[in-house]
Write a protein that holds these residues in place. Structure first.
Motif, PDB file in Angstrom:
ATOM      1  N   LEU A 106       7.594   4.684  -4.550  1.00  0.00           N
ATOM      2  CA  LEU A 106       7.988   3.518  -5.260  1.00  0.00           C
ATOM      3  C   LEU A 106       8.214   4.100  -6.605  1.00  0.00           C
ATOM      4  N   ARG A 107       9.161   3.388  -7.462  1.00  0.00           N
ATOM      5  CA  ARG A 107       9.426   3.789  -8.780  1.00  0.00           C
ATOM      6  C   ARG A 107       8.249   2.911  -9.656  1.00  0.00           C
ATOM      7  N   VAL A 108       7.295   3.725 -10.174  1.00  0.00           N
ATOM      8  CA  VAL A 108       6.188   3.280 -10.870  1.00  0.00           C
ATOM      9  C   VAL A 108       6.053   3.790 -12.321  1.00  0.00           C
ATOM     10  N   ASN A 109       6.027   2.814 -13.366  1.00  0.00           N
ATOM     11  CA  ASN A 109       5.685   3.203 -14.728  1.00  0.00           C
ATOM     12  C   ASN A 109       4.403   2.956 -15.084  1.00  0.00           C
ATOM     13  N   THR A 110       3.941   4.218 -15.611  1.00  0.00           N
ATOM     14  CA  THR A 110       2.358   4.390 -15.914  1.00  0.00           C
ATOM     15  C   THR A 110       2.037   4.333 -17.544  1.00  0.00           C
TER      16      THR A 110
ATOM     17  N   GLU B 113       7.579   2.998 -22.640  1.00  0.00           N
ATOM     18  CA  GLU B 113       6.617   2.033 -23.323  1.00  0.00           C
ATOM     19  C   GLU B 113       6.508   0.775 -22.711  1.00  0.00           C
ATOM     20  N   GLN B 114       5.453   0.098 -23.266  1.00  0.00           N
ATOM     21  CA  GLN B 114       5.376  -1.222 -22.229  1.00  0.00           C
ATOM     22  C   GLN B 114       6.611  -2.217 -22.430  1.00  0.00           C
ATOM     23  N   THR B 115       6.947  -2.420 -23.492  1.00  0.00           N
ATOM     24  CA  THR B 115       8.086  -3.511 -23.493  1.00  0.00           C
ATOM     25  C   THR B 115       9.451  -3.247 -22.947  1.00  0.00           C
ATOM     26  N   PRO B 116       9.892  -1.797 -23.090  1.00  0.00           N
ATOM     27  CA  PRO B 116      10.945  -1.243 -22.325  1.00  0.00           C
ATOM     28  C   PRO B 116      10.696  -1.104 -20.882  1.00  0.00           C
ATOM     29  N   ALA B 117       9.659  -0.747 -20.557  1.00  0.00           N
ATOM     30  CA  ALA B 117       9.369  -0.728 -18.957  1.00  0.00           C
ATOM     31  C   ALA B 117       9.225  -2.152 -18.380  1.00  0.00           C
TER      32      ALA B 117
ATOM     33  N   VAL C  96      11.039  -4.889 -19.229  1.00  0.00           N
ATOM     34  CA  VAL C  96      12.487  -5.018 -19.304  1.00  0.00           C
ATOM     35  C   VAL C  96      13.149  -4.473 -17.908  1.00  0.00           C
ATOM     36  N   ALA C  97      12.891  -3.166 -17.881  1.00  0.00           N
ATOM     37  CA  ALA C  97      13.189  -2.386 -16.529  1.00  0.00           C
ATOM     38  C   ALA C  97      12.649  -3.011 -15.332  1.00  0.00           C
ATOM     39  N   PHE C  98      11.516  -3.240 -15.301  1.00  0.00           N
ATOM     40  CA  PHE C  98      11.025  -3.861 -14.193  1.00  0.00           C
ATOM     41  C   PHE C  98      11.531  -5.232 -13.877  1.00  0.00           C
ATOM     42  N   LEU C  99      11.510  -6.103 -14.718  1.00  0.00           N
ATOM     43  CA  LEU C  99      12.319  -7.294 -14.635  1.00  0.00           C
ATOM     44  C   LEU C  99      13.561  -7.199 -14.130  1.00  0.00           C
ATOM     45  N   GLY C 100      14.137  -6.140 -14.604  1.00  0.00           N
ATOM     46  CA  GLY C 100      15.797  -5.934 -14.072  1.00  0.00           C
ATOM     47  C   GLY C 100      15.839  -5.385 -12.822  1.00  0.00           C
ATOM     48  N   GLY C 101      14.916  -4.982 -12.114  1.00  0.00           N
ATOM     49  CA  GLY C 101      14.943  -4.088 -10.749  1.00  0.00           C
ATOM     50  C   GLY C 101      14.883  -2.712 -10.795  1.00  0.00           C
ATOM     51  N   GLU C 102      14.871  -2.078 -12.125  1.00  0.00           N
ATOM     52  CA  GLU C 102      14.969  -0.771 -12.113  1.00  0.00           C
ATOM     53  C   GLU C 102      13.587   0.104 -11.589  1.00  0.00           C
ATOM     54  N   LEU C 103      12.472  -0.686 -11.975  1.00  0.00           N
ATOM     55  CA  LEU C 103      11.333  -0.239 -11.462  1.00  0.00           C
ATOM     56  C   LEU C 103      10.608  -1.207 -10.407  1.00  0.00           C
ATOM     57  N   ASP C 104       9.790  -0.520  -9.347  1.00  0.00           N
ATOM     58  CA  ASP C 104       9.109  -1.192  -8.393  1.00  0.00           C
ATOM     59  C   ASP C 104       7.758  -1.824  -8.862  1.00  0.00           C
ATOM     60  N   ALA C 105       7.077  -1.226  -9.535  1.00  0.00           N
ATOM     61  CA  ALA C 105       6.004  -1.466 -10.271  1.00  0.00           C
ATOM     62  C   ALA C 105       5.625  -0.935 -11.552  1.00  0.00           C
ATOM     63  N   ILE C 106       4.555  -1.652 -12.394  1.00  0.00           N
ATOM     64  CA  ILE C 106       4.424  -1.231 -13.715  1.00  0.00           C
ATOM     65  C   ILE C 106       2.903  -1.435 -13.862  1.00  0.00           C
TER      66      ILE C 106
ATOM     67  N   SER D 189      -3.190 -10.451 -23.821  1.00  0.00           N
ATOM     68  CA  SER D 189      -1.526  -9.847 -23.994  1.00  0.00           C
ATOM     69  C   SER D 189      -0.741 -10.832 -23.513  1.00  0.00           C
ATOM     70  N   LEU D 190       0.338 -11.089 -24.365  1.00  0.00           N
ATOM     71  CA  LEU D 190       1.649 -11.985 -24.020  1.00  0.00           C
ATOM     72  C   LEU D 190       2.259 -11.402 -22.883  1.00  0.00           C
ATOM     73  N   MET D 191       2.283  -9.911 -22.754  1.00  0.00           N
ATOM     74  CA  MET D 191       3.161  -9.348 -21.567  1.00  0.00           C
ATOM     75  C   MET D 191       2.084  -9.933 -20.107  1.00  0.00           C
ATOM     76  N   VAL D 192       1.053  -9.757 -20.238  1.00  0.00           N
ATOM     77  CA  VAL D 192       0.049 -10.119 -19.074  1.00  0.00           C
ATOM     78  C   VAL D 192       0.429 -11.592 -18.879  1.00  0.00           C
TER      79      VAL D 192
END
Length: 466
Positions: free
Chosen positions: A172-176, A207-211, A213-223, A231-234
Protein backbone atom coordinates in the motif's frame (compact mmCIF):
# COMPACT_ATOMS: atom_id res chain seq x y z
CA UNK A 1 13.33 77.01 63.37
CA UNK A 2 11.84 75.89 66.72
CA UNK A 3 14.37 74.28 69.01
CA UNK A 4 12.32 71.07 69.41
CA UNK A 5 12.33 70.51 65.64
CA UNK A 6 15.99 71.42 65.46
CA UNK A 7 16.90 68.91 68.15
CA UNK A 8 14.81 66.23 66.43
CA UNK A 9 16.41 66.82 63.03
CA UNK A 10 19.85 66.84 64.61
CA UNK A 11 19.15 63.56 66.34
CA UNK A 12 17.90 62.03 63.10
CA UNK A 13 20.98 63.28 61.25
CA UNK A 14 23.29 61.70 63.78
CA UNK A 15 21.31 58.49 63.73
CA UNK A 16 21.39 58.35 59.91
CA UNK A 17 25.14 59.00 59.91
CA UNK A 18 25.71 56.27 62.50
CA UNK A 19 23.47 53.71 60.77
CA UNK A 20 24.57 54.71 57.26
CA UNK A 21 27.34 52.11 56.81
CA UNK A 22 25.04 49.43 58.23
CA UNK A 23 22.25 50.36 55.79
CA UNK A 24 24.65 50.51 52.83
CA UNK A 25 26.00 47.06 53.72
CA UNK A 26 22.46 45.64 54.00
CA UNK A 27 21.44 47.03 50.60
CA UNK A 28 24.69 45.79 49.05
CA UNK A 29 23.99 42.26 50.33
CA UNK A 30 20.41 42.42 49.02
CA UNK A 31 21.61 43.61 45.62
CA UNK A 32 24.19 40.84 45.50
CA UNK A 33 21.56 38.25 46.45
CA UNK A 34 19.16 39.59 43.82
CA UNK A 35 21.86 39.40 41.17
CA UNK A 36 22.84 35.89 42.20
CA UNK A 37 19.29 34.48 42.47
CA UNK A 38 17.92 36.42 39.49
CA UNK A 39 14.36 35.94 40.81
CA UNK A 40 12.40 37.66 38.06
CA UNK A 41 12.20 35.69 34.78
CA UNK A 42 12.72 37.14 31.30
CA UNK A 43 9.63 38.47 29.57
CA UNK A 44 10.02 36.27 26.49
CA UNK A 45 10.21 32.50 25.95
CA UNK A 46 10.32 30.50 22.71
CA UNK A 47 8.17 27.38 22.42
CA UNK A 48 8.66 24.83 19.61
CA UNK A 49 5.24 23.54 18.55
CA UNK A 50 4.59 21.50 15.41
CA UNK A 51 2.96 21.54 11.96
CA UNK A 52 -0.01 23.72 11.11
CA UNK A 53 -3.37 22.45 12.42
CA UNK A 54 -1.62 19.98 14.74
CA UNK A 55 -2.38 19.48 18.42
CA UNK A 56 1.04 20.91 19.24
CA UNK A 57 0.12 24.16 17.52
CA UNK A 58 -3.22 24.32 19.37
CA UNK A 59 -1.59 23.65 22.75
CA UNK A 60 1.11 26.23 21.97
CA UNK A 61 -1.58 28.89 21.56
CA UNK A 62 -3.07 27.93 24.93
CA UNK A 63 0.30 28.23 26.65
CA UNK A 64 0.85 31.62 25.01
CA UNK A 65 -2.51 32.83 26.31
CA UNK A 66 -1.86 31.48 29.82
CA UNK A 67 1.56 33.13 30.14
CA UNK A 68 0.40 36.37 28.56
CA UNK A 69 -1.79 36.88 31.64
CA UNK A 70 1.45 37.07 33.68
CA UNK A 71 3.18 39.42 31.26
CA UNK A 72 5.28 36.73 29.56
CA UNK A 73 5.39 36.65 25.75
CA UNK A 74 5.48 33.14 24.28
CA UNK A 75 6.96 33.03 20.80
CA UNK A 76 5.58 29.99 18.97
CA UNK A 77 8.01 28.36 16.57
CA UNK A 78 6.39 25.93 14.08
CA UNK A 79 8.31 22.76 13.25
CA UNK A 80 7.93 19.42 11.56
CA UNK A 81 7.16 17.79 14.88
CA UNK A 82 8.66 16.03 17.88
CA UNK A 83 12.09 15.11 16.49
CA UNK A 84 12.58 18.59 15.06
CA UNK A 85 11.63 20.12 18.41
CA UNK A 86 14.23 18.01 20.19
CA UNK A 87 16.89 19.11 17.73
CA UNK A 88 15.96 22.77 18.24
CA UNK A 89 16.28 22.26 21.99
CA UNK A 90 19.68 20.62 21.60
CA UNK A 91 20.88 23.55 19.49
CA UNK A 92 19.55 26.08 21.98
CA UNK A 93 17.29 27.75 19.41
CA UNK A 94 14.19 27.36 21.60
CA UNK A 95 13.60 27.31 25.35
CA UNK A 96 10.87 24.66 25.52
CA UNK A 97 9.20 22.25 23.10
CA UNK A 98 6.76 19.36 22.84
CA UNK A 99 8.58 16.04 22.46
CA UNK A 100 6.92 12.68 21.99
CA UNK A 101 8.28 9.64 23.78
CA UNK A 102 10.03 7.03 21.69
CA UNK A 103 10.73 9.27 18.70
CA UNK A 104 14.38 9.88 19.62
CA UNK A 105 17.21 8.32 21.59
CA UNK A 106 18.56 10.55 24.37
CA UNK A 107 22.27 10.90 25.09
CA UNK A 108 24.12 11.62 28.33
CA UNK A 109 24.56 15.20 27.15
CA UNK A 110 20.79 15.51 26.74
CA UNK A 111 20.30 14.48 30.38
CA UNK A 112 22.60 17.34 31.42
CA UNK A 113 21.20 20.01 29.09
CA UNK A 114 17.51 19.09 29.04
CA UNK A 115 14.79 18.43 31.60
CA UNK A 116 11.14 17.46 31.51
CA UNK A 117 8.31 19.64 32.78
CA UNK A 118 6.07 16.59 33.05
CA UNK A 119 4.13 14.19 30.85
CA UNK A 120 1.24 16.17 29.38
CA UNK A 121 -0.93 13.81 27.37
CA UNK A 122 -0.90 10.63 25.35
CA UNK A 123 -0.54 10.76 21.57
CA UNK A 124 -2.08 7.74 19.89
CA UNK A 125 -0.59 6.49 16.67
CA UNK A 126 -3.37 7.31 14.22
CA UNK A 127 -3.28 5.07 11.17
CA UNK A 128 -6.11 6.11 8.87
CA UNK A 129 -6.77 4.10 5.73
CA UNK A 130 -9.19 4.24 2.84
CA UNK A 131 -11.93 1.62 2.81
CA UNK A 132 -11.38 0.95 -0.89
CA UNK A 133 -7.72 0.17 -0.15
CA UNK A 134 -8.79 -2.19 2.64
CA UNK A 135 -11.17 -3.94 0.27
CA UNK A 136 -8.30 -4.51 -2.16
CA UNK A 137 -6.23 -6.00 0.65
CA UNK A 138 -9.18 -8.16 1.69
CA UNK A 139 -9.81 -9.24 -1.89
CA UNK A 140 -6.17 -10.23 -2.35
CA UNK A 141 -6.22 -12.11 0.94
CA UNK A 142 -9.51 -13.75 -0.01
CA UNK A 143 -8.13 -14.87 -3.35
CA UNK A 144 -5.17 -16.50 -1.67
CA UNK A 145 -7.37 -18.08 1.01
CA UNK A 146 -9.91 -19.24 -1.62
CA UNK A 147 -7.26 -21.09 -3.52
CA UNK A 148 -6.06 -22.65 -0.29
CA UNK A 149 -9.66 -23.50 0.72
CA UNK A 150 -10.47 -25.00 -2.65
CA UNK A 151 -7.37 -27.10 -2.42
CA UNK A 152 -8.51 -28.22 1.04
CA UNK A 153 -12.19 -28.54 0.01
CA UNK A 154 -13.41 -25.71 2.31
CA UNK A 155 -15.88 -22.83 1.76
CA UNK A 156 -14.71 -19.33 0.75
CA UNK A 157 -13.90 -16.97 3.66
CA UNK A 158 -16.14 -13.94 4.24
CA UNK A 159 -14.91 -10.51 3.09
CA UNK A 160 -13.43 -8.28 5.78
CA UNK A 161 -12.78 -4.67 4.60
CA UNK A 162 -10.83 -3.54 7.67
CA UNK A 163 -7.17 -3.51 8.75
CA UNK A 164 -5.96 -4.65 12.15
CA UNK A 165 -2.31 -5.52 11.57
CA UNK A 166 0.68 -3.67 10.15
CA UNK A 167 1.44 -6.70 7.99
CA UNK A 168 -1.66 -5.81 5.94
CA UNK A 169 -0.02 -2.57 4.81
CA UNK A 170 2.41 -4.33 2.48
CA UNK A 171 2.02 -3.07 -1.05
CA UNK A 172 0.00 0.00 0.00
CA UNK A 173 0.91 3.66 -0.46
CA UNK A 174 1.58 4.87 3.08
CA UNK A 175 2.65 8.32 4.27
CA UNK A 176 4.61 8.25 7.53
CA UNK A 177 5.35 11.99 7.76
CA UNK A 178 8.52 14.00 7.69
CA UNK A 179 11.62 12.87 9.59
CA UNK A 180 11.25 15.88 11.90
CA UNK A 181 7.91 14.59 13.14
CA UNK A 182 9.50 11.53 14.73
CA UNK A 183 6.80 9.24 13.29
CA UNK A 184 9.07 7.65 10.63
CA UNK A 185 11.44 6.56 13.42
CA UNK A 186 8.55 5.17 15.45
CA UNK A 187 7.04 3.37 12.45
CA UNK A 188 10.42 1.88 11.57
CA UNK A 189 10.57 0.28 15.01
CA UNK A 190 7.04 -1.09 14.71
CA UNK A 191 7.61 -2.45 11.19
CA UNK A 192 10.82 -4.13 12.31
CA UNK A 193 9.01 -5.78 15.22
CA UNK A 194 6.53 -7.23 12.66
CA UNK A 195 9.37 -8.45 10.40
CA UNK A 196 8.21 -6.12 7.64
CA UNK A 197 10.69 -4.84 5.11
CA UNK A 198 9.99 -1.09 4.63
CA UNK A 199 10.66 -1.64 0.92
CA UNK A 200 7.47 -3.72 0.76
CA UNK A 201 5.50 -0.51 1.41
CA UNK A 202 5.28 2.48 -0.91
CA UNK A 203 6.34 4.97 1.77
CA UNK A 204 6.13 8.75 1.28
CA UNK A 205 7.36 11.49 3.62
CA UNK A 206 4.94 14.35 3.02
CA UNK A 207 4.00 16.91 5.64
CA UNK A 208 0.72 16.38 7.44
CA UNK A 209 -1.47 18.83 5.52
CA UNK A 210 -0.38 17.97 1.94
CA UNK A 211 -0.38 14.28 2.89
CA UNK A 212 -3.99 14.55 4.08
CA UNK A 213 -5.00 16.28 0.84
CA UNK A 214 -3.32 13.50 -1.16
CA UNK A 215 -4.94 10.87 1.06
CA UNK A 216 -8.42 12.29 0.60
CA UNK A 217 -7.76 12.60 -3.15
CA UNK A 218 -6.99 8.89 -3.44
CA UNK A 219 -3.25 9.33 -4.08
CA UNK A 220 -2.42 7.58 -0.80
CA UNK A 221 -3.93 4.46 0.73
CA UNK A 222 -2.99 5.19 4.35
CA UNK A 223 -1.66 8.03 6.42
CA UNK A 224 0.12 7.75 9.77
CA UNK A 225 0.74 10.43 12.36
CA UNK A 226 0.91 10.76 16.11
CA UNK A 227 -1.17 13.47 17.67
CA UNK A 228 -3.47 14.29 20.54
CA UNK A 229 -7.20 13.99 19.76
CA UNK A 230 -7.47 17.79 19.96
CA UNK A 231 -5.82 17.96 16.52
CA UNK A 232 -8.20 19.38 13.92
CA UNK A 233 -6.83 16.87 11.40
CA UNK A 234 -7.74 13.95 13.67
CA UNK A 235 -11.22 15.34 14.29
CA UNK A 236 -11.82 15.75 10.58
CA UNK A 237 -10.54 12.34 9.47
CA UNK A 238 -12.51 10.52 12.16
CA UNK A 239 -15.70 11.90 10.63
CA UNK A 240 -14.79 11.57 6.95
CA UNK A 241 -16.86 8.96 5.01
CA UNK A 242 -14.76 6.25 3.38
CA UNK A 243 -11.93 6.67 5.93
CA UNK A 244 -11.38 4.21 8.74
CA UNK A 245 -9.06 4.09 11.73
CA UNK A 246 -6.89 1.01 12.09
CA UNK A 247 -7.60 -1.10 15.17
CA UNK A 248 -4.33 -2.21 16.81
CA UNK A 249 -5.56 -5.59 18.00
CA UNK A 250 -2.10 -6.29 19.47
CA UNK A 251 -1.88 -3.03 21.44
CA UNK A 252 -1.05 -4.85 24.69
CA UNK A 253 1.77 -6.74 23.00
CA UNK A 254 3.21 -3.50 21.56
CA UNK A 255 3.25 -1.91 25.03
CA UNK A 256 5.15 -4.91 26.40
CA UNK A 257 7.70 -4.74 23.60
CA UNK A 258 8.22 -0.96 23.77
CA UNK A 259 8.37 0.80 27.13
CA UNK A 260 7.45 4.18 25.61
CA UNK A 261 4.12 2.85 24.26
CA UNK A 262 0.88 2.59 26.21
CA UNK A 263 -2.21 0.61 25.16
CA UNK A 264 -5.28 2.80 24.98
CA UNK A 265 -8.78 2.67 23.62
CA UNK A 266 -10.99 5.02 21.64
CA UNK A 267 -14.47 4.36 23.07
CA UNK A 268 -17.42 3.75 20.83
CA UNK A 269 -19.34 6.97 20.04
CA UNK A 270 -16.83 9.30 21.79
CA UNK A 271 -16.35 11.39 18.62
CA UNK A 272 -20.06 11.80 17.90
CA UNK A 273 -22.64 10.10 20.10
CA UNK A 274 -25.54 10.84 17.77
CA UNK A 275 -23.78 9.44 14.70
CA UNK A 276 -22.13 6.63 16.77
CA UNK A 277 -18.59 7.52 15.66
CA UNK A 278 -16.63 5.32 15.95
CA UNK A 279 -19.15 2.45 15.63
CA UNK A 280 -16.96 0.14 17.79
CA UNK A 281 -14.21 0.47 20.36
CA UNK A 282 -10.85 0.98 18.65
CA UNK A 283 -7.68 -0.24 20.32
CA UNK A 284 -4.67 2.00 19.80
CA UNK A 285 -1.07 2.35 20.91
CA UNK A 286 0.05 5.69 22.24
CA UNK A 287 3.22 7.39 23.38
CA UNK A 288 3.38 10.09 26.04
CA UNK A 289 4.25 13.64 25.06
CA UNK A 290 6.25 15.75 27.47
CA UNK A 291 7.12 19.42 27.61
CA UNK A 292 10.92 19.52 27.46
CA UNK A 293 12.98 22.53 28.49
CA UNK A 294 16.61 23.46 28.58
CA UNK A 295 18.12 23.41 32.06
CA UNK A 296 19.25 27.01 31.48
CA UNK A 297 15.65 28.19 31.21
CA UNK A 298 14.82 30.47 34.14
CA UNK A 299 13.37 28.45 37.07
CA UNK A 300 10.42 30.85 37.42
CA UNK A 301 9.52 30.24 33.77
CA UNK A 302 9.73 26.49 34.34
CA UNK A 303 7.37 26.85 37.28
CA UNK A 304 4.94 29.03 35.32
CA UNK A 305 4.91 26.66 32.34
CA UNK A 306 4.29 23.68 34.62
CA UNK A 307 1.42 25.51 36.33
CA UNK A 308 -0.07 26.37 32.94
CA UNK A 309 0.22 22.68 32.04
CA UNK A 310 -1.89 21.80 35.07
CA UNK A 311 -4.65 24.06 33.80
CA UNK A 312 -4.41 23.10 30.12
CA UNK A 313 -4.00 19.33 30.44
CA UNK A 314 -5.68 18.64 33.79
CA UNK A 315 -9.18 18.03 32.47
CA UNK A 316 -10.76 14.76 31.37
CA UNK A 317 -10.40 13.68 27.75
CA UNK A 318 -10.83 10.82 25.34
CA UNK A 319 -7.84 8.97 26.75
CA UNK A 320 -7.51 10.29 30.27
CA UNK A 321 -9.34 11.00 33.48
CA UNK A 322 -9.54 14.39 35.15
CA UNK A 323 -6.26 15.39 36.88
CA UNK A 324 -4.50 12.32 35.50
CA UNK A 325 -2.14 14.62 33.58
CA UNK A 326 0.31 16.27 33.84
CA UNK A 327 2.27 13.70 35.81
CA UNK A 328 5.83 12.57 36.44
CA UNK A 329 5.42 9.12 34.87
CA UNK A 330 6.88 7.80 31.60
CA UNK A 331 9.54 10.50 31.51
CA UNK A 332 12.70 9.73 29.55
CA UNK A 333 14.49 12.77 31.02
CA UNK A 334 14.88 13.98 34.61
CA UNK A 335 11.96 16.04 35.91
CA UNK A 336 12.84 19.68 36.65
CA UNK A 337 12.49 20.49 40.36
CA UNK A 338 10.18 23.44 39.67
CA UNK A 339 7.91 21.25 37.54
CA UNK A 340 7.87 18.48 40.13
CA UNK A 341 6.78 20.95 42.80
CA UNK A 342 4.09 22.46 40.55
CA UNK A 343 2.69 19.05 39.55
CA UNK A 344 2.68 17.78 43.13
CA UNK A 345 1.49 20.87 45.01
CA UNK A 346 -0.26 22.98 42.39
CA UNK A 347 -0.19 26.79 42.57
CA UNK A 348 1.80 28.14 45.58
CA UNK A 349 -0.21 29.91 48.27
CA UNK A 350 1.33 33.34 47.64
CA UNK A 351 0.47 33.23 43.93
CA UNK A 352 -3.20 32.75 44.82
CA UNK A 353 -3.29 36.22 46.37
CA UNK A 354 -0.43 38.14 44.71
CA UNK A 355 0.71 38.80 41.19
CA UNK A 356 3.11 36.17 39.91
CA UNK A 357 6.19 38.39 39.83
CA UNK A 358 5.61 39.60 43.41
CA UNK A 359 4.95 36.11 44.78
CA UNK A 360 7.92 34.72 42.86
CA UNK A 361 10.21 37.45 44.22
CA UNK A 362 9.14 36.74 47.80
CA UNK A 363 9.43 32.96 47.38
CA UNK A 364 12.95 33.16 45.98
CA UNK A 365 14.28 35.89 48.24
CA UNK A 366 12.84 35.02 51.65
CA UNK A 367 15.53 32.50 52.53
CA UNK A 368 18.33 34.84 51.50
CA UNK A 369 16.68 37.69 53.37
CA UNK A 370 16.59 35.52 56.48
CA UNK A 371 20.31 34.84 56.12
CA UNK A 372 21.02 38.55 55.64
CA UNK A 373 18.98 39.40 58.74
CA UNK A 374 20.88 36.77 60.73
CA UNK A 375 24.14 38.41 59.66
CA UNK A 376 23.08 42.01 60.11
CA UNK A 377 21.33 41.63 63.47
CA UNK A 378 24.55 41.21 65.50
CA UNK A 379 26.19 44.01 63.51
CA UNK A 380 23.29 46.34 64.30
CA UNK A 381 24.38 46.37 67.96
CA UNK A 382 27.22 48.75 67.11
CA UNK A 383 24.79 51.47 66.00
CA UNK A 384 23.76 52.76 69.50
CA UNK A 385 27.41 53.07 70.73
CA UNK A 386 28.39 54.71 67.46
CA UNK A 387 25.50 57.15 67.74
CA UNK A 388 26.43 58.01 71.33
CA UNK A 389 30.07 58.51 70.36
CA UNK A 390 29.13 60.79 67.48
CA UNK A 391 26.95 63.02 69.70
CA UNK A 392 29.41 63.13 72.61
CA UNK A 393 32.33 63.87 70.32
CA UNK A 394 30.86 67.32 69.70
CA UNK A 395 31.28 67.96 73.44
CA UNK A 396 34.38 65.97 74.31
CA UNK A 397 36.58 67.56 71.67
CA UNK A 398 36.46 70.86 73.65
CA UNK A 399 37.81 69.18 76.77
CA UNK A 400 41.22 68.98 75.12
CA UNK A 401 41.36 72.73 74.74
CA UNK A 402 40.02 73.22 78.29
CA UNK A 403 42.70 70.87 79.69
CA UNK A 404 45.40 72.82 77.84
CA UNK A 405 44.19 76.12 79.34
CA UNK A 406 44.07 74.58 82.83
CA UNK A 407 47.62 73.24 82.50
CA UNK A 408 48.88 76.65 81.53
CA UNK A 409 47.05 78.22 84.48
CA UNK A 410 48.67 75.74 86.89
CA UNK A 411 52.10 76.40 85.40
CA UNK A 412 51.79 80.15 85.80
CA UNK A 413 54.27 81.58 88.37
CA UNK A 414 53.76 84.42 90.87
CA UNK A 415 55.45 86.78 88.49
CA UNK A 416 52.75 86.10 85.94
CA UNK A 417 49.83 87.09 88.20
CA UNK A 418 47.61 89.81 86.77
CA UNK A 419 49.86 89.85 83.81
CA UNK A 420 48.85 89.99 80.19
CA UNK A 421 49.32 86.21 80.04
CA UNK A 422 46.46 85.61 82.48
CA UNK A 423 44.33 88.01 80.56
CA UNK A 424 45.01 86.01 77.40
CA UNK A 425 44.07 82.79 79.17
CA UNK A 426 40.86 84.37 80.42
CA UNK A 427 40.04 85.50 76.91
CA UNK A 428 40.56 81.94 75.66
CA UNK A 429 38.19 80.64 78.34
CA UNK A 430 35.58 83.21 77.36
CA UNK A 431 35.94 82.19 73.71
CA UNK A 432 35.64 78.52 74.67
CA UNK A 433 32.48 79.27 76.66
CA UNK A 434 30.95 81.17 73.75
CA UNK A 435 31.59 78.18 71.49
CA UNK A 436 30.19 75.73 74.05
CA UNK A 437 26.98 77.77 74.25
CA UNK A 438 26.48 77.20 70.51
CA UNK A 439 26.84 73.42 70.72
CA UNK A 440 23.56 71.68 69.95
CA UNK A 441 22.95 68.11 71.10
CA UNK A 442 19.83 65.95 71.60
CA UNK A 443 18.06 66.64 74.89
CA UNK A 444 19.16 63.28 76.31
CA UNK A 445 22.80 64.48 76.14
CA UNK A 446 22.36 68.02 77.53
CA UNK A 447 23.70 66.95 80.94
CA UNK A 448 27.12 66.43 79.39
CA UNK A 449 26.92 69.80 77.66
CA UNK A 450 26.13 71.53 80.95
CA UNK A 451 28.98 69.60 82.58
CA UNK A 452 31.37 71.11 79.99
CA UNK A 453 30.12 74.62 80.72
CA UNK A 454 30.43 74.00 84.48
CA UNK A 455 34.02 72.81 84.07
CA UNK A 456 34.81 75.98 82.11
CA UNK A 457 33.59 78.04 85.10
CA UNK A 458 35.78 75.98 87.43
CA UNK A 459 38.90 76.74 85.41
CA UNK A 460 37.88 80.47 85.26
CA UNK A 461 37.60 80.65 89.04
CA UNK A 462 40.98 78.97 89.40
CA UNK A 463 42.46 81.53 87.02
CA UNK A 464 40.83 84.43 88.87
CA UNK A 465 42.29 83.26 92.19
CA UNK A 466 45.84 83.71 90.90
Amino acid sequence: MPKAIRYTLLSLRDLAASAGPFIVLAFALLALAYWWLDPNPPKRVTLATGPAQSAYEEFGKRYAKALAAEGIEVVLRPSEGSAANLQLLREGKVDVGFVQGGTSDYTEQDEEDLASLGSLFVEPLWLFYREDAARKVAAAARTGKTKASQAAGKADPAEDASLSSLTQLQGLRVNTGTPGSGVPSLMAKLLESNHIDPASLKISRLEQTPATVAFLGGELDAIVFASAPESLMVQMLLQTPGVKLMNFAQSEAYSRRFAFLTPTRLPRGVVDLAANIPPDDVRLVASTTSLITRTTTHPALQQLLAQAGNEIHGGAGWFKSAREYPNRDNSELPIAKEAERAIKNGTPVLQRYLRFWVANLVERMWLVMGIIIAIMLPLSRIIPPLYAFRVRSRIFRWYGRLRDIENRVENSGDSDRNSSKNKALLEELNDLERRAEKITVPLSYTDELYALRGNIHLVRRKLQRL
